[in-house]
Design an enzyme around this catalytic site. Sequence first.
Site, short mmCIF file in Angstrom:
data_model
loop_
_atom_site.label_atom_id
_atom_site.label_comp_id
_atom_site.label_asym_id
_atom_site.label_seq_id
_atom_site.Cartn_x
_atom_site.Cartn_y
_atom_site.Cartn_z
N LYS A 73 12.76 -17.69 41.52
CA LYS A 73 11.75 -18.09 40.91
C LYS A 73 11.08 -17.27 40.34
O LYS A 73 10.38 -16.04 41.01
CB LYS A 73 10.80 -19.22 41.84
CG LYS A 73 9.84 -19.99 41.31
CD LYS A 73 9.24 -20.74 42.34
CE LYS A 73 7.95 -21.67 41.62
NZ LYS A 73 7.17 -22.41 42.74
N SER A 148 7.05 -27.53 41.22
CA SER A 148 7.06 -26.32 40.11
C SER A 148 8.30 -25.50 40.19
O SER A 148 8.44 -25.01 39.25
CB SER A 148 6.01 -25.40 40.28
OG SER A 148 6.07 -24.64 41.58
N SER A 172 6.59 -27.82 45.94
CA SER A 172 7.40 -27.19 44.92
C SER A 172 8.84 -26.96 45.25
O SER A 172 9.59 -26.54 44.23
CB SER A 172 6.63 -26.07 44.32
OG SER A 172 5.55 -26.79 43.52
N1 GLN Z 1 2.78 -30.25 42.37
C1 GLN Z 1 1.77 -29.62 43.41
C2 GLN Z 1 0.63 -28.93 42.30
O1 GLN Z 1 0.54 -29.36 41.36
C3 GLN Z 1 2.23 -28.67 44.04
C4 GLN Z 1 2.74 -27.49 43.26
C5 GLN Z 1 3.46 -26.38 44.45
O2 GLN Z 1 3.91 -26.77 45.50
N2 GLN Z 1 3.44 -25.18 44.04
O3 GLN Z 1 -0.06 -27.97 42.90
#
Ligand code: GLN
Length: 480
Positions: A73, A148, A172
């Site tokens: 990532k 994400s 994410s």
């Molecule tokens: N979707 C959640 C957010 O927008 C979690 C994102 C993540 O785990 N990085 O913060």
Amino acid sequence: MTIHEAHRLLKTKQLSSVELTKACLERISQVEPRVHALVTITDELALRQAQKADELIAGGDTNPLTGIPGLIKDNMCTKGIRTTCSSKILENFVPPYDATVIEKLKDCGGVVVGKANMDEFAMGSSTEHSALFTTHNPWDLSRVPGGSSGGSAAAVAAGEAIYALGSDTGGSIRQPAGFCGVTGLKPTYGRVSRYGLVAFASSLDQIGPLTQDATDCALVLNAIAGYDVRDSTSAPEPIPDYTQCLNTELNGLRLGIPKEYFVEGMQAEVAQAIKAAISKLEGLGARVEWEVSLPHTRYALAVYYLIAPSEASANLARYDGVKYGFSYKEADSMWEALEKTRQYGFGAEVKRRIMLGTYALSAGYYDAYYVKAQKVRTLIRREFDEVFEKFDALVTPTSPTVPFKIGEKVDDPVQMYLSDVCTLPINIAGVPAISIPAGFADGLPIGMQIIGKPFSEETLLKIAYAYQQATEWHKRKPEL
Ligand code: GLN
């Protein structure tokens, strides 16, 4: 091919790492124009690493990750390779050092084929908040891959890499794993070093694997877990060999099904598939209690959207146009340069989080919002401690729906935030959870989440393994 399958062929010299890496690169060139999972393709580096891996294997190296092509990532620092966080502000940032997890993969003789797309600074659930481009779900290109870590999950599902690393602050790793039909593990907070992971919300962030099955997940966790002097929040707990727990013996294992995770408005097919999967676990010997309650779950979303933006607003203060990345040059004053750098460098969602966070932390609101959220966080954590006195693991859906359409939620932040209701509480409590494929609705994957006590990754991997030995969901591949 999984890591363990590829490893067997590498070890018996039926396949070389160069051949395997070339096959991945070829697959990337075939499907990437449709999937858009990769921000950077490191083909030359990958082939050099593959050649070196072949030499290691010829010399008797037996590490299961040697010569296996993986994907990272794009929020993990890779020395000499652009690390963008899918943000304009870091678009040309080339880190002078490797994150600890990257060092560890290199020590295993791993091969890196590229860097994966994500929501900008890991803020989002669909990769639509990437400032570079949106990744498409390989099961239906008109839908999101989740986020994400959407690039990581889509690439593994599409066969562009054998495994990937993601990061999980509120879901994410697990949510995109669920949306793309792969296996994704968020380890216990502190299990894996965060050194070199670009910080979003430091008390919640954790790195973990996205793989094709539980065995591969154990193999990658073996490689990346452990204490690191450079991350004071990494845990000095001993690391087991995570492959040792992989057996189908679930007899007597106590599973709780928390009713709060079967939320109102949840897609009926998802609830049905998860209930069927739980019955399957029961059939494999687990003792299931169908109605457990964790009443503070309903506050998790609010707590998360105070704590995560607060930490993000502090962490993102470092992007000032001086130290890293993009810098606005045409300003007349230092303040204007700072302001314009951030105005043009950050996308709308990132700015929204910074505003939420600075507001929650400001004098006069700090006690009412930030401190209150921290107190409720403690209650949520205690509630998990209490249920784990009675259960070895909890089982829930990973997401309330199957992958949604690209564009469907991008203009409605609250709807987007709600897609993580089932995963956020886990980061708030700091406990581990895994998402595994557990069915399909209209040809789209459904993820099942298994949550465990701190440092019980072995239990989660064992349940996942037993389930995957008895089912075929994880073997299905998108047609593309
Ligand atoms: N979707 C959640 C957010 O927008 C979690 C994102 C993540 O785990 N990085 O913060």
